[in-house]
Design a protein around this motif. Structure first.
Motif, PDB file in Angstrom:
ATOM      1  N   ALA A   1       0.477   4.322   0.682  1.00  0.00           N
ATOM      2  CA  ALA A   1       0.153   5.009   1.528  1.00  0.00           C
ATOM      3  C   ALA A   1       0.859   4.659   3.102  1.00  0.00           C
ATOM      4  CB  ALA A   1      -1.290   5.196   2.052  1.00  0.00           C
ATOM      5  N   ARG A   2       1.437   3.443   2.871  1.00  0.00           N
ATOM      6  CA  ARG A   2       2.225   2.912   4.325  1.00  0.00           C
ATOM      7  C   ARG A   2       3.471   2.819   3.990  1.00  0.00           C
ATOM      8  NH1 ARG A   2      -1.185  -2.076   6.821  1.00  0.00           N
ATOM      9  NH2 ARG A   2      -3.237  -1.305   6.483  1.00  0.00           N
TER      10      ARG A   2
ATOM     11  N   THR B   1       2.683  -0.043   9.827  1.00  0.00           N
ATOM     12  CA  THR B   1       1.172  -0.190   9.952  1.00  0.00           C
ATOM     13  C   THR B   1       0.578   1.329  10.280  1.00  0.00           C
ATOM     14  OG1 THR B   1       1.572  -0.597  12.349  1.00  0.00           O
ATOM     15  CG2 THR B   1       1.202  -2.356  10.753  1.00  0.00           C
ATOM     16  N   PRO B   2      -0.713   1.474   9.896  1.00  0.00           N
ATOM     17  CA  PRO B   2      -1.270   2.949  10.004  1.00  0.00           C
ATOM     18  C   PRO B   2      -1.046   3.484  11.324  1.00  0.00           C
ATOM     19  CG  PRO B   2      -2.728   1.533   9.129  1.00  0.00           C
ATOM     20  CD  PRO B   2      -1.863   0.565   9.294  1.00  0.00           C
ATOM     21  N   GLU B   3      -1.168   2.644  12.565  1.00  0.00           N
ATOM     22  CA  GLU B   3      -1.158   3.174  13.743  1.00  0.00           C
ATOM     23  C   GLU B   3       0.134   3.577  14.281  1.00  0.00           C
ATOM     24  OE1 GLU B   3      -1.458  -1.604  13.768  1.00  0.00           O
ATOM     25  OE2 GLU B   3      -2.532   0.176  13.126  1.00  0.00           O
TER      26      GLU B   3
ATOM     27  N   ASP C   1       0.891  -1.349  -0.088  1.00  0.00           N
ATOM     28  CA  ASP C   1       0.140   0.111  -0.178  1.00  0.00           C
ATOM     29  C   ASP C   1       0.783   1.152   0.023  1.00  0.00           C
ATOM     30  OD1 ASP C   1      -1.515   2.233   0.466  1.00  0.00           O
ATOM     31  OD2 ASP C   1      -2.692   1.171   2.032  1.00  0.00           O
TER      32      ASP C   1
ATOM     33  N   TRP D   1       8.262   0.991   5.682  1.00  0.00           N
ATOM     34  CA  TRP D   1       6.811   0.758   5.726  1.00  0.00           C
ATOM     35  C   TRP D   1       6.324   0.389   7.155  1.00  0.00           C
ATOM     36  CZ3 TRP D   1       4.193  -3.238   8.049  1.00  0.00           C
ATOM     37  CH2 TRP D   1       2.722  -3.363   7.445  1.00  0.00           C
TER      38      TRP D   1
ATOM     39  N   ASP E   1       3.336   5.649  14.087  1.00  0.00           N
ATOM     40  CA  ASP E   1       3.742   7.051  13.352  1.00  0.00           C
ATOM     41  C   ASP E   1       4.990   7.150  13.360  1.00  0.00           C
ATOM     42  OD1 ASP E   1       3.049   9.374  12.556  1.00  0.00           O
ATOM     43  OD2 ASP E   1       3.194  10.441  14.455  1.00  0.00           O
TER      44      ASP E   1
END
Length: 374
Positions: A73-74, A227-229, A71, A225, A231
């Protein structure tokens, strides 16, 4: 040397290169693209290093994400694996009660980065010895259980270890750290262009690595890369450090040379041609041959078959020193990685590329046999 393939590279005539995994090697096609891009940038630096640059880097990052199956975005491109690791390690919330686990086969600068971070936070760092040769996942998990008594915040593991050339059992390691309440951080320096990159399946929280080792691009180019959580901020604080866009955060670490990142499209295109032509499969077949031949002259594998990566193989050479091996290979104009393992053993690592052939393998085998028979 494979004469048909060597024409794609600027390697010096007479040199036998089996150390592609250390620094990578730019192809002539990508070198030409890099020169074109540098001339373009120098024609108007104000334009090409300004706002336009972020757009171009975003496009290159998306191209890399597509070929890696990630992805976009990641992930983001960055300077190299070390800077990506520094960003990740600086971003994890470590405290006095935290525990980080690393393996003794991890890359030395990454282990050192965790040492510095843990010392600064007052966290505990546990370095776990990996049985060598690694014969089973069970043996590795047993060592982790024996050496790590309690809960864990982070486990740092290489997908493929650098000097020992071991493809780690990531599903099992992910399960182990999850049971201990922690997160898996992966060093994927030897993955892009070599193995499928599957961070979600591996249960990783963050992954960092290098693109200039197995793609024929200019160096350096790294990636990360997450995960969304999770930062992640760059280790260096620049104008874009707190941008909401991950790619933009890493697009301006002060003035730098963006050309290696901008060459990724060209490098990926050539790599895809090699893949379609079966050249990368040929590299794997040559690595398998090297495995059999080296064991036949007395070298020992660093791991069982299930832990051996496609085009990177390492061996234990008994009763010799790295200096003895390096001297013989250097004299013969053979380049391979030779060094000392965590327990003092002499390690030899061979990485196969499309310019290698059986004649190259005969050359290195003859020299290693010469050293072992002294």
């Amino acid at each position: 040397m494979n004469l048909a393939a060597i024409e794609d590279f600027p390697l010096r005539a007479g040199l036998t290169q089996f150390n592609h995994a250390s620094y990578g090697l730019s192809s002539l096609r990508v070198l030409a693209e890099g020169e074109r891009l540098r001339r373009q940038i120098e024609s108007d630096p104000n334009l090409h290093l300004g706002a336009e640059l972020t757009q171009r880097l975003t496009a290159q990052s998306a191209s890399v994400a597509e070929v890696l199956g990630l992805d976009s975005a990641r992930m983001t491109l960055c300077a190299n694996a070390t800077s990506a690791a520094a960003a990740i390690i600086a971003s994890v919330p470590l405290g006095a009660g935290s525990t980080v686990v690393v393996l003794d086969v991890e890359y030395s600068s990454i282990r050192r980065a965790w040492e510095v971070a843990c010392a600064k936070a007052g966290a505990q760092l546990i370095t776990v010895g990996v049985p060598m040769p690694l014969e089973s996942t069970t043996a590795l998990l047993a060592e982790l259980d024996r050496q790590v008594p309690g809960s864990v915040d982070y486990l740092q593991v290489s997908v493929i270890t650098s000097s020992t050339g071991i493809q780690m059992p990531l599903s099992a390691l992910s399960g182990w750290v999850e049971q201990r309440g922690g997160h898996l951080i992966l060093d994927a320096a030897h993955v892009p262009g070599h193995l499928p990159l599957l961070p979600g399946m591996w249960g990783a929280t963050a992954v960092f690595g290098t693109l200039h080792k197995w793609f024929p691009t200019l160096r350096p180019v790294g990636f990360l890369w997450r995960t969304p959580e999770f930062d992640i901020r760059p280790a260096e604080v620049s104008l874009t450090w707190d941008s909401p866009n991950l790619v933009e955060r890493f697009s301006w670490p002060g003035t730098f040379d963006p050309v290696p990142r901008l060459c990724m499209d060209a490098a990926i295109g050539q790599w895809l041609e090699w893949q379609a032509d079966g050249r990368l499969d040929d590299c794997e077949a040559l690595a398998d041959m090297a495995d059999r031949v080296m064991v036949g002259i007395g070298a020992r594998r660093t791991a069982a078959t299930e832990f051996r990566p496609p085009r990177l193989r390492s061996f234990i050479l008994d009763a010799v020193t790295p200096f003895q091996v390096k001297d013989v290979l250097q004299e013969a104009e053979i380049r391979a990685w030779v060094g000392q393992g965590a327990s003092g053993e002499c390690l030899l690592r061979l990485s196969t590329h499309i310019y290698n052939d059986e004649n190259d393998l005969d050359r290195v085998t003859h020299r290693i046999q010469e050293v072992l028979s002294r």
